[in-house]
Write a protein that holds these residues in place. Sequence first.
Motif, PDB file in Angstrom:
ATOM      1  N   TRP A   1       0.829  -1.208   0.000  1.00 35.32           N
ATOM      2  CA  TRP A   1       0.000   0.000   0.000  1.00 35.32           C
ATOM      3  C   TRP A   1       0.862   1.256   0.000  1.00 35.32           C
ATOM      4  N   ALA A   2       1.915   1.265   0.836  1.00 34.86           N
ATOM      5  CA  ALA A   2       2.769   2.450   0.919  1.00 34.86           C
ATOM      6  C   ALA A   2       3.567   2.675  -0.358  1.00 34.86           C
ATOM      7  N   ASN A   3       3.733   1.626  -1.166  1.00 30.90           N
ATOM      8  CA  ASN A   3       4.470   1.762  -2.420  1.00 30.90           C
ATOM      9  C   ASN A   3       3.579   2.175  -3.579  1.00 30.90           C
ATOM     10  N   SER A   4       2.267   2.084  -3.383  1.00 32.69           N
ATOM     11  CA  SER A   4       1.343   2.452  -4.457  1.00 32.69           C
ATOM     12  C   SER A   4       1.213   3.974  -4.545  1.00 32.69           C
ATOM     13  N   LYS A   5       0.580   4.436  -5.589  1.00 30.25           N
ATOM     14  CA  LYS A   5       0.429   5.870  -5.819  1.00 30.25           C
ATOM     15  C   LYS A   5      -0.788   6.391  -5.059  1.00 30.25           C
ATOM     16  N   ILE A   6      -0.569   6.700  -3.794  1.00 27.38           N
ATOM     17  CA  ILE A   6      -1.632   7.224  -2.938  1.00 27.38           C
ATOM     18  C   ILE A   6      -1.222   8.593  -2.433  1.00 27.38           C
ATOM     19  N   ARG A   7      -2.203   9.341  -1.978  1.00 23.30           N
ATOM     20  CA  ARG A   7      -1.912  10.648  -1.409  1.00 23.30           C
ATOM     21  C   ARG A   7      -1.246  10.487  -0.048  1.00 23.30           C
ATOM     22  N   ALA A   8      -0.419  11.467   0.299  1.00 26.02           N
ATOM     23  CA  ALA A   8       0.282  11.472   1.594  1.00 26.02           C
ATOM     24  C   ALA A   8       1.058  10.181   1.803  1.00 26.02           C
ATOM     25  N   ARG A   9       1.704   9.712   0.745  1.00 25.38           N
ATOM     26  CA  ARG A   9       2.441   8.459   0.825  1.00 25.38           C
ATOM     27  C   ARG A   9       3.571   8.540   1.852  1.00 25.38           C
ATOM     28  N   GLY A  10       4.242   9.683   1.910  1.00 23.63           N
ATOM     29  CA  GLY A  10       5.309   9.847   2.889  1.00 23.63           C
ATOM     30  C   GLY A  10       4.796   9.774   4.317  1.00 23.63           C
ATOM     31  N   PHE A  11       3.630  10.367   4.556  1.00 24.78           N
ATOM     32  CA  PHE A  11       3.034  10.313   5.898  1.00 24.78           C
ATOM     33  C   PHE A  11       2.667   8.883   6.274  1.00 24.78           C
ATOM     34  N   VAL A  12       2.114   8.128   5.311  1.00 22.64           N
ATOM     35  CA  VAL A  12       1.734   6.734   5.575  1.00 22.64           C
ATOM     36  C   VAL A  12       2.960   5.910   5.936  1.00 22.64           C
ATOM     37  N   ARG A  13       4.040   6.084   5.195  1.00 20.63           N
ATOM     38  CA  ARG A  13       5.265   5.333   5.491  1.00 20.63           C
ATOM     39  C   ARG A  13       5.810   5.694   6.874  1.00 20.63           C
ATOM     40  N   THR A  14       5.780   6.981   7.194  1.00 22.19           N
ATOM     41  CA  THR A  14       6.274   7.413   8.504  1.00 22.19           C
ATOM     42  C   THR A  14       5.418   6.850   9.626  1.00 22.19           C
ATOM     43  N   ALA A  15       4.095   6.858   9.427  1.00 23.05           N
ATOM     44  CA  ALA A  15       3.195   6.339  10.456  1.00 23.05           C
ATOM     45  C   ALA A  15       3.423   4.857  10.694  1.00 23.05           C
ATOM     46  N   TYR A  16       3.644   4.106   9.626  1.00 23.40           N
ATOM     47  CA  TYR A  16       3.887   2.676   9.767  1.00 23.40           C
ATOM     48  C   TYR A  16       5.221   2.394  10.462  1.00 23.40           C
ATOM     49  N   PHE A  17       6.223   3.241  10.200  1.00 21.76           N
ATOM     50  CA  PHE A  17       7.564   2.994  10.723  1.00 21.76           C
ATOM     51  C   PHE A  17       7.746   3.527  12.145  1.00 21.76           C
ATOM     52  N   THR A  18       6.874   4.414  12.594  1.00 20.69           N
ATOM     53  CA  THR A  18       7.050   5.057  13.904  1.00 20.69           C
ATOM     54  C   THR A  18       7.200   4.071  15.061  1.00 20.69           C
ATOM     55  N   PRO A  19       6.369   3.011  15.166  1.00 20.72           N
ATOM     56  CA  PRO A  19       6.555   2.086  16.294  1.00 20.72           C
ATOM     57  C   PRO A  19       7.946   1.475  16.361  1.00 20.72           C
ATOM     58  N   THR A  20       8.613   1.346  15.213  1.00 16.41           N
ATOM     59  CA  THR A  20       9.932   0.723  15.181  1.00 16.41           C
ATOM     60  C   THR A  20      10.980   1.569  15.885  1.00 16.41           C
ATOM     61  N   VAL A  21      10.876   2.885  15.772  1.00 16.87           N
ATOM     62  CA  VAL A  21      11.906   3.755  16.338  1.00 16.87           C
ATOM     63  C   VAL A  21      11.713   3.964  17.840  1.00 16.87           C
ATOM     64  N   LEU A  22      10.573   3.559  18.375  1.00 17.06           N
ATOM     65  CA  LEU A  22      10.364   3.694  19.812  1.00 17.06           C
ATOM     66  C   LEU A  22      11.226   2.688  20.564  1.00 17.06           C
ATOM     67  N   PRO A  23      11.872   3.088  21.654  1.00 19.44           N
ATOM     68  CA  PRO A  23      12.610   2.115  22.467  1.00 19.44           C
ATOM     69  C   PRO A  23      11.672   1.036  22.985  1.00 19.44           C
ATOM     70  N   MET A  24      12.210  -0.168  23.188  1.00 20.93           N
ATOM     71  CA  MET A  24      11.387  -1.295  23.610  1.00 20.93           C
ATOM     72  C   MET A  24      10.688  -1.004  24.934  1.00 20.93           C
ATOM     73  N   ILE A  25      11.405  -0.393  25.877  1.00 21.50           N
ATOM     74  CA  ILE A  25      10.816  -0.096  27.184  1.00 21.50           C
ATOM     75  C   ILE A  25       9.699   0.927  27.041  1.00 21.50           C
ATOM     76  N   ALA A  26       9.920   1.940  26.199  1.00 28.12           N
ATOM     77  CA  ALA A  26       8.890   2.959  25.989  1.00 28.12           C
ATOM     78  C   ALA A  26       7.652   2.346  25.342  1.00 28.12           C
ATOM     79  N   ALA A  27       7.853   1.458  24.381  1.00 31.70           N
ATOM     80  CA  ALA A  27       6.716   0.808  23.731  1.00 31.70           C
ATOM     81  C   ALA A  27       5.923  -0.030  24.721  1.00 31.70           C
ATOM     82  N   ALA A  28       6.614  -0.743  25.606  1.00 31.37           N
ATOM     83  CA  ALA A  28       5.918  -1.552  26.611  1.00 31.37           C
ATOM     84  C   ALA A  28       5.124  -0.677  27.569  1.00 31.37           C
TER      85      ALA A  28
END
Length: 297
Positions: free
Chosen positions: A98-125
């Motif tokens: 979906w993030a690779n398709s031609k959709i509006r706000a594609r950069g925002f969608v990719r950032t939203a999907y990737f955000t949980p990854t950058v959170l520290p494990m303790i912070a996520a818990a």
Amino acid sequence: MSAHANLERRRQAIYGWLLLSPAAVLLTLFAFYPSVATLWSSMFSRGTRRKPTEFVGTENYAELFADPTFWIVVKNNLLYAGVTIPVSIFIALSMALWANSKIRARGFVRTAYFTPTVLPMIAAANLWLFFYTPGLGVLDQIGSLFGLPSVNWLGQPETALWAIIIVTIWKEAGFFMIFYLAALQTIPEDLKEAADIEGTSRWTYTRRIVLPLLMPTTLFIAVNAMINSVKLIDHLFILTKGGPSDASKLILYYIYEMAFAFFDAPSAAAMTMMVIGVLGIVAAVQFLYLDKRTHYQ
């Protein structure tokens, strides 16, 4: 002339070993030596002031196999891996497509999907504690709108491990998506244009062209997900500490308990060697069997 060729060959060999030496030193210090030391430690008994350590061979391994808690942990880890690995991969692939398709706000969608990854494990818990806390958590607040009773998601054996699984999927899917997204962008546009000319549907194009070309990436992600499934410890510290009644205890947390709570370093070393052995078998299967069958050249 022959002496000159031998000298040049020797210089090239020395040059090659000099290039390899930093990696060899780091691997020796942080991988090979610790593995050998752990194997050696697993063959000795736990020492006390009155009874020093002694060589016991494979006795620690036999005691682990006779330990009912060990089998509970193995069962938990198999369930944890069996759910988190395929579900994370499926969600990651879906998000990447979906993030690779031609959709509006594609950069925002990719950032939203990737955000949980950058959170520290303790912070996520800690973040997920706001969802799971009985009576006050988001899940119970939503359930109360429909007249549902409060649920102690982390305090019940039936739900504790599943709560951990959900956190892991949420955390890892975005990370795996990045690999899929990078792989999707390497697929030539000519293939899509040819499929459009032939009147191929989007689903057929994805199933017959995209997914086979993504198999090397899928294999890479699957191996990494397998490794991640045996090294979770951060979430357990914050959310359940392996409870209740060992219902959410996983292998690395049990190794930690053996070594630093029960001070049984030999048993922890034996369990560590079994984990290394299993991961070694997985790596061997990857390189000797699956890797040759997933590349399309």
